[in-house]
Structure formats: structure tokens, C-alpha cells
Design a protein around this motif. Structure first.
Motif, PDB file in Angstrom:
ATOM      1  N   GLU A 103       0.925  -1.182  -0.053  1.00  0.00           N
ATOM      2  CA  GLU A 103      -0.005  -0.001  -0.089  1.00  0.00           C
ATOM      3  C   GLU A 103       0.769   1.157   0.184  1.00  0.00           C
ATOM      4  O   GLU A 103       0.613   2.169  -0.900  1.00  0.00           O
ATOM      5  N   GLU A 104       1.945   1.251   0.843  1.00  0.00           N
ATOM      6  CA  GLU A 104       2.752   2.213   1.019  1.00  0.00           C
ATOM      7  C   GLU A 104       3.365   2.635  -0.529  1.00  0.00           C
ATOM      8  O   GLU A 104       3.831   4.046  -1.142  1.00  0.00           O
ATOM      9  N   ILE A 105       3.899   1.463  -1.021  1.00  0.00           N
ATOM     10  CA  ILE A 105       4.685   1.635  -2.587  1.00  0.00           C
ATOM     11  C   ILE A 105       3.574   2.204  -3.545  1.00  0.00           C
ATOM     12  O   ILE A 105       3.776   3.143  -4.322  1.00  0.00           O
ATOM     13  N   ASP A 106       2.375   1.620  -3.548  1.00  0.00           N
ATOM     14  CA  ASP A 106       1.210   2.174  -4.242  1.00  0.00           C
ATOM     15  C   ASP A 106       1.272   3.554  -4.016  1.00  0.00           C
ATOM     16  O   ASP A 106       0.877   4.574  -4.945  1.00  0.00           O
ATOM     17  N   ARG A 107       0.985   4.004  -2.954  1.00  0.00           N
ATOM     18  CA  ARG A 107       0.540   5.442  -2.755  1.00  0.00           C
ATOM     19  C   ARG A 107       2.210   6.433  -3.133  1.00  0.00           C
ATOM     20  O   ARG A 107       1.845   7.532  -3.588  1.00  0.00           O
ATOM     21  N   ILE A 108       3.046   5.901  -2.864  1.00  0.00           N
ATOM     22  CA  ILE A 108       4.265   6.647  -3.303  1.00  0.00           C
ATOM     23  C   ILE A 108       4.143   6.951  -4.820  1.00  0.00           C
ATOM     24  O   ILE A 108       4.483   7.959  -5.350  1.00  0.00           O
ATOM     25  N   PHE A 109       4.318   5.822  -5.666  1.00  0.00           N
ATOM     26  CA  PHE A 109       4.403   5.818  -6.991  1.00  0.00           C
ATOM     27  C   PHE A 109       3.230   6.306  -7.684  1.00  0.00           C
ATOM     28  O   PHE A 109       3.002   6.964  -8.554  1.00  0.00           O
ATOM     29  N   GLY A 110       1.852   6.296  -6.951  1.00  0.00           N
ATOM     30  CA  GLY A 110       0.473   6.984  -7.622  1.00  0.00           C
ATOM     31  C   GLY A 110       0.843   8.540  -7.264  1.00  0.00           C
ATOM     32  O   GLY A 110       0.359   9.362  -8.308  1.00  0.00           O
ATOM     33  N   VAL A 123      -2.619  14.254  -1.394  1.00  0.00           N
ATOM     34  CA  VAL A 123      -1.983  12.805  -1.965  1.00  0.00           C
ATOM     35  C   VAL A 123      -0.708  12.732  -1.770  1.00  0.00           C
ATOM     36  O   VAL A 123      -0.388  11.495  -1.218  1.00  0.00           O
ATOM     37  N   LEU A 124       0.012  13.964  -1.752  1.00  0.00           N
ATOM     38  CA  LEU A 124       1.517  13.837  -1.398  1.00  0.00           C
ATOM     39  C   LEU A 124       1.874  13.291   0.092  1.00  0.00           C
ATOM     40  O   LEU A 124       2.486  12.650   0.490  1.00  0.00           O
ATOM     41  N   GLU A 125       0.650  13.966   0.776  1.00  0.00           N
ATOM     42  CA  GLU A 125       0.841  13.866   2.279  1.00  0.00           C
ATOM     43  C   GLU A 125       0.454  12.451   2.811  1.00  0.00           C
ATOM     44  O   GLU A 125       1.346  11.826   3.622  1.00  0.00           O
ATOM     45  N   VAL A 152       5.602  14.664   1.612  1.00  0.00           N
ATOM     46  CA  VAL A 152       5.398  15.994   2.200  1.00  0.00           C
ATOM     47  C   VAL A 152       4.771  16.087   3.572  1.00  0.00           C
ATOM     48  O   VAL A 152       3.846  15.098   3.914  1.00  0.00           O
ATOM     49  N   THR A 153       4.975  16.770   4.550  1.00  0.00           N
ATOM     50  CA  THR A 153       3.818  16.994   5.803  1.00  0.00           C
ATOM     51  C   THR A 153       3.451  18.574   5.688  1.00  0.00           C
ATOM     52  O   THR A 153       4.151  19.446   4.941  1.00  0.00           O
ATOM     53  N   LYS A 154       2.402  18.657   6.371  1.00  0.00           N
ATOM     54  CA  LYS A 154       1.909  20.156   6.441  1.00  0.00           C
ATOM     55  C   LYS A 154       2.101  20.471   7.865  1.00  0.00           C
ATOM     56  O   LYS A 154       1.871  19.736   8.796  1.00  0.00           O
ATOM     57  N   GLU A 155       2.408  21.953   8.206  1.00  0.00           N
ATOM     58  CA  GLU A 155       2.369  22.571   9.369  1.00  0.00           C
ATOM     59  C   GLU A 155       1.536  23.893   9.422  1.00  0.00           C
ATOM     60  O   GLU A 155       1.666  24.369   8.666  1.00  0.00           O
ATOM     61  N   ARG A 157      14.136   9.299  -0.155  1.00  0.00           N
ATOM     62  CA  ARG A 157      15.278   8.324   0.027  1.00  0.00           C
ATOM     63  C   ARG A 157      14.538   6.927   0.009  1.00  0.00           C
ATOM     64  O   ARG A 157      15.165   6.292  -0.887  1.00  0.00           O
ATOM     65  N   ARG A 158      13.399   6.700   0.565  1.00  0.00           N
ATOM     66  CA  ARG A 158      12.742   5.484   0.692  1.00  0.00           C
ATOM     67  C   ARG A 158      12.384   5.233  -0.770  1.00  0.00           C
ATOM     68  O   ARG A 158      12.655   4.070  -1.318  1.00  0.00           O
ATOM     69  N   ALA A 159      11.735   6.093  -1.506  1.00  0.00           N
ATOM     70  CA  ALA A 159      11.578   5.972  -2.977  1.00  0.00           C
ATOM     71  C   ALA A 159      12.560   5.569  -3.737  1.00  0.00           C
ATOM     72  O   ALA A 159      12.244   4.680  -4.438  1.00  0.00           O
ATOM     73  N   ALA A 160      13.709   6.444  -3.689  1.00  0.00           N
ATOM     74  CA  ALA A 160      14.931   6.169  -4.410  1.00  0.00           C
ATOM     75  C   ALA A 160      15.395   4.824  -4.142  1.00  0.00           C
ATOM     76  O   ALA A 160      15.574   4.035  -4.877  1.00  0.00           O
ATOM     77  N   ARG A 161      15.332   4.424  -2.792  1.00  0.00           N
ATOM     78  CA  ARG A 161      16.070   3.017  -2.503  1.00  0.00           C
ATOM     79  C   ARG A 161      15.157   2.014  -3.165  1.00  0.00           C
ATOM     80  O   ARG A 161      15.709   0.899  -3.660  1.00  0.00           O
TER      81      ARG A 161
END
Length: 124
Positions: free
Chosen positions: A13-20, A61-63, A68-71, A87-91
Motif C-alpha cells: 500500500e505504501e509503495i502504491d501511494r508513493i508511485f501513485g 495525495v503527497l501527504e 510531504v508534511t503540513k504544518e 530516499r525510501r522511494a529512491a531506495r
């Protein structure tokens, strides 16, 4: 083809969210803008020919992909790049590249083991 290996620290699910998230050019540009400096969602929205709400959805979507994070600062929501997630996505991409390079090496080894054809094999 389904890749049979993935980094242990990422779920499907995390991989799908990143590449999505990375599949959309606007979101990639928002990431680029976030790399340059922190910006509010309203500042980011000025860069695109779309509504504030549409930019807000892209940021969401990025969050969700943890890119990204929002403050909250007063009435503004400041968008920050999450370098660790990039870095996780690059790895992950590096892992896929290594998987494919390994498969190519194995194919090359198999081809190197193939005996040369004789004149009888070539129909002469």
C-alpha cells in the motif's frame, strides 16, 4: 510481470501511494517547489492554472504518501518536503534496478552456457 521482491520496510500500500503520488506531473512539481523552500498551500496554488482546492487535493495525495508534511502556522498550512520518504522511494527504485540487473546477469550466464550450433543444427 510481478516483481517478487520489495524492500522490507515498505508495504504494498505504501509503495502504491508513493508511485501513485509521483505519477502526476503537478504533484512532482509541488515536490520540486517544496525542495526549494517551504511554502504555504496558497503560495503553491499561485503556480498552477487550477483551483486552490485542486492544489490542496494534490498536496493531500503527497501527504498520504508521506512525501510531504503540513504544518499549521496561523491560517496557513505550510508544506514541507519529507526527504526521508524520497530516499525510501529512491531506495525502492534502486532495489528494482538491482533485481533486473541480477535477472539480466542470470540470462547472460544461461546464454553463455548454450553450446554452439553445429552445421547439422543450422540445416546445412
Amino acid at each position: 510481470m510481478v516483481v517478487d521482491q520489495k524492500p522490507r520496510d515498505l508495504t504494498d500500500e505504501e509503495i502504491d501511494r508513493i508511485f501513485g503520488a509521483l505519477a502526476d506531473s503537478t504533484r512532482r512539481d509541488i515536490l520540486r517547489q517544496s525542495m526549494l523552500r517551504e511554502q504555504s498551500v496558497s503560495e503553491l496554488a499561485k503556480n498552477y492554472a487550477m483551483s486552490f482546492a485542486a492544489v490542496q487535493k494534490h498536496v493531500a495525495v503527497l501527504e498520504r504518501a508521506l512525501l510531504v508534511t503540513k504544518e499549521r502556522r496561523g491560517r496557513e498550512q505550510i508544506v514541507h518536503l519529507n526527504p526521508a520518504a524520497l530516499r525510501r522511494a529512491a531506495r525502492l527504485l534502486d532495489d528494482y534496478e538491482e533485481l533486473w540487473r541480477d535477472r539480466i546477469r542470470r540470462i547472460e550466464a544461461i546464454l553463455d552456457e548454450t553450446p554452439p550450433r553445429t552445421g547439422h543444427d543450422q540445416g546445412t
